[in-house]
Design an enzyme around this catalytic site. Structure first.
Site, PDB file in Angstrom:
ATOM      1  N   HIS A 307       0.852  -1.194   0.000  1.00 15.23           N
ATOM      2  CA  HIS A 307       0.000   0.000   0.000  1.00 15.23           C
ATOM      3  C   HIS A 307       0.884   1.239   0.000  1.00 15.23           C
ATOM      4  CE1 HIS A 307      -3.160   2.830   1.210  1.00 15.23           C
ATOM      5  NE2 HIS A 307      -4.007   1.899   0.837  1.00 15.23           N
ATOM      6  N   ASP A 364      -8.102  -4.959  -0.230  1.00 12.88           N
ATOM      7  CA  ASP A 364      -8.573  -5.789  -1.351  1.00 12.88           C
ATOM      8  C   ASP A 364      -8.246  -7.258  -1.186  1.00 12.88           C
ATOM      9  OD1 ASP A 364      -7.663  -2.973  -3.207  1.00 12.88           O
ATOM     10  OD2 ASP A 364      -9.714  -3.714  -3.000  1.00 12.88           O
TER      11      ASP A 364
END
Ligand code: SDX
Length: 428
Positions: A307, A364
Site C-alpha cells: 500500500h 482488497d
C-alpha cells in the site's frame, strides 16, 4: 517544532511556513516557492506531496489507524450502517434519528432511474466490463439532470444532486449485474432500507422478492463502510482535480470510477481472486508464487498486498479477514481460495522481502472472498468498491468546492528536445 523551514539556494535563504494538522501531521507550505525562487518541487506519484487540507478522513499508515470525521473505523464497522456513515462523511457529523430518517426517505424517493437510461444499458456488449459501464452511466446522469451542471448551486440544489447520485448508483449497479445475466431489471422498493433494497434489486426475481439473509445485509453494510473513504487516494484525487475545473459532480465521479478501475487501485479486489484462482489451478504452490512476486524480472505482483500509505496492517483488512471467517462459517461455505489466501499471507508476512518493504495485506486482499460468498461474480467486485466509495468521493468533492480551491494544475520539469526547426517530410 520549528515554525518555518529554510531552503538555501546558493547564498540565498528562503523561509517557508510549517503547518500542523489536528492529528499532528506536519507540512512545509511551498505555495510561494516558485514566486520566491523560480524553482518547483518534483515528486512523481505525489508520494511526499499534500494536495489539500481535509477534515474528512485521517489515516496513519505507520500504525494502521483509519478514522472518518474522528470516528475509528473499527467502531463504525461494528456499530453503524452504510447510510449513516455516508451522512457522516458528507455532512460532517453523525445524524440524529430524524436526520437519518429524512436522508433515507429522500434517497428512497430517487432510486428510480430515467427509463431512457435503459437505452444506454442496451448499447453495451453483454460481456463489457461493469466498470466501463458504470463510468459511462454515471456520467450520463448529467444529461438527465442538467441542473447538476450549475457550478454555483444553492445548498438545497447541491443536496438534491448528491441524493440523486447516492440513490441511483445502487440501482445502476444492480442493473449492470442483471444485464450481465440477461435477466430482467428489478425495480427499487421504498419499503427496504438502502442495503436491503440494493441486494433485492441484485439478487431478487421479478416474480417475487428474494428473502435477504440479515447476515448478508450486515456483511454488505460492513464492506461498504470500510470502502467509504480513504483520504487522497488515486480515485479521490481524480474526483477532486476534475471537480476543480467547475466540472459537474456526475462527470467528476465518473472520472473517479475510471481511476478506481485500475488493478493497482480498486481493481485489485478482482485481481486478487483471479490470482488466488490461478494459484489454486496451478496446484496451490504458494511458495512458487511468492517467489515470482519477489523476482524483479517477473512482472507478477502479489495482488492485495502492499500500500502507498499503510506500512503496517491495513485496519480494514483486519476487519474484513475476521468478517470473512464469520460469514463463510455462518453461510456454511468452504472456499478453497480462502485457505490459499491465508497460506499466502502467512508465507509473505514471514518473508524478508515483504517484511523489509513493509508489505501487508490491504483492503482488497480478503474483500473479494466475501463478495464471492455473497454471490457476486468477480467482475462486479470493483463496482462494489465504487458503490462503497461514493460517499467519500462526494464528501471530498464537496469539501474542495466549499473551500473554493483553485483549479488543479501541477507543474513539470521539461526534459525533451530543445530548439529544433521544422524539416519538410521529403528531407527527413
Ligand atoms: C487500494 O491509496 C489508497 O488509499 C488506495 C486504497 C483506497 O482505499 O483507496 O487503499 C485502495 O488501491 C489498495 C491497493 C490495491 N492494490 C494492490 O493490491 C496491487 C498490488 N500492490 C502494489 O501494486 C503496490 O503495493 C501499490 C500500488 C499498492 C503501492 O505501490 P507503491 O506505493 O508505488 O510502492 P512501490 O510500487 O514503489 O513498491 C515498493 C517496493 C518495490 O520493490 P523495490 O523496487 O523496492 O525492490 O515494494 C514492491 C515493489 O516492487 N512491491 C511489491 C508489491 N507491492 C510493492 N512486490 C510484490 N508484490 C506487491 N504487491
Amino acid at each position: 517544532m520549528p515554525s518555518t523551514a529554510t531552503i538555501q539556494l546558493g547564498d540565498q535563504k528562503f523561509d517557508f511556513a510549517i503547518i500542523e494538522g489536528t492529528e499532528n501531521e506536519k507540512a512545509i507550505d511551498i505555495s510561494k516557492l516558485r514566486d520566491l525562487t523560480g524553482y518547483v518541487t518534483l515528486d512523481t506519484g505525489y508520494k511526499n506531496t499534500g494536495a489539500t487540507k481535509s477534515a474528512i478522513t485521517f489515516l496513519d499508515g505507520e500504525i494502521g489507524v483509519l478514522k472518518y470525521r474522528g470516528y475509528p473505523i473499527e467502531q463504525l464497522a461494528e456499530k453503524s450502517t452504510f447510510l449513516e456513515v455516508a451522512f457522516l462523511l458528507i455532512y460532517g457529523n453523525l445524524p440524529t434519528q430524524q436526520q437519518l430518517n429524512g436522508f433515507q426517505n429522500q434517497i428512497s424517493k430517487h432510486t428510480l432511474v430515467d427509463e431512457d437510461m435503459k437505452k444506454f444499458f442496451d448499447g453495451f456488449p453483454s460481456k463489457s466490463h461493469p466498470m466501463g459501464q458504470l463510468s459511462s452511466l454515471v456520467c450520463s446522469l448529467s444529461s438527465f439532470y442538467p441542473e447538476s451542471l450549475n457550478p454555483r448551486p444553492t445548498p438545497q440544489e447541491f443536496d438534491q444532486t448528491i441524493i440523486k447520485l447516492l440513490a441511483k448508483l445502487s440501482t445502476i449497479v444492480s442493473w449492470i449485474y442483471k444485464k450481465s445475466l440477461g435477466h430482467p431489471y428489478i425495480y427499487p422498493q421504498n419499503k427496504f432500507d438502502y442495503v436491503t433494497n440494493f441486494l433485492n434489486m441484485t439478487f431478487g426475481q421479478r416474480t417475487e422478492d428474494v428473502v435477504i439473509d440479515p447476515i448478508i445485509v450486515d456483511a454488505m453494510n460492513v464492506l461498504l463502510i470500510l470502502h467509504a473513504d480513504h483520504e487522497q487516494n488515486c480515485s479521490t484525487s481524480t474526483v477532486r482535480i476534475v471537480g476543480s475545473s467547475d466540472c459537474n459532480l456526475y462527470a467528476s465521479i465518473s472520472a473517479g470510477i475510471s481511476a478506481l478501475w485500475g488493478p493497482l487501485h480498486g481493481g485489485a479486489n478482482q485481481a486478487v481472486i483471479e490470482m488466488l484462482e490461478q494459484i489454486k489451478n496451478d496446484g496451490g504452490d504458494v511458495d512458487k508464487w511468492v517467489n515470482k512476486a519477489k523476482d524483479p524480472s517477473d512482472s507478477f505482483r502479489l495482488m492485495g498486498f502492499g500500500h502507498r500509505v499503510y506500512k503496517n496492517f491495513d485496519p480494514r483488512a483486519k476487519i474484513i479477514k475476521k468478517a470473512c471467517d464469520d460469514i463463510l462459517e455462518k453461510l456454511g461455505i468452504n472456499d478453497p481460495v480462502l485457505d490459499i489466501a491465508k497460506k499466502l499471507e502467512e508465507v509473505a508476512l514471514s518473508d524478508p522481502y515483504f517484511v523489509t518493504r513493509k508489505l501487508y495485506p490491504n483492503v482488497d486482499f480478503y474483500s473479494g472472498i466475501i463478495y464471492r460468498a455473497l454471490g457476486f461474480p468477480t467482475e462486479m467486485f470493483t463496482v462494489l468498491f465504487a458503490l462503497g466509495r461514493l460517499p467519500g468521493w462526494i464528501a471530498q468533492w464537496k469539501e474542495m468546492r466549499e473551500n473554493k480551491e483553485p483549479i488543479g494544475r501541477p507543474r513539470q520539469i521539461y526534459v525533451g528536445e530543445v530548439d529544433r526547426d521544422f524539416v519538410e517530410i521529403g528531407k527527413r
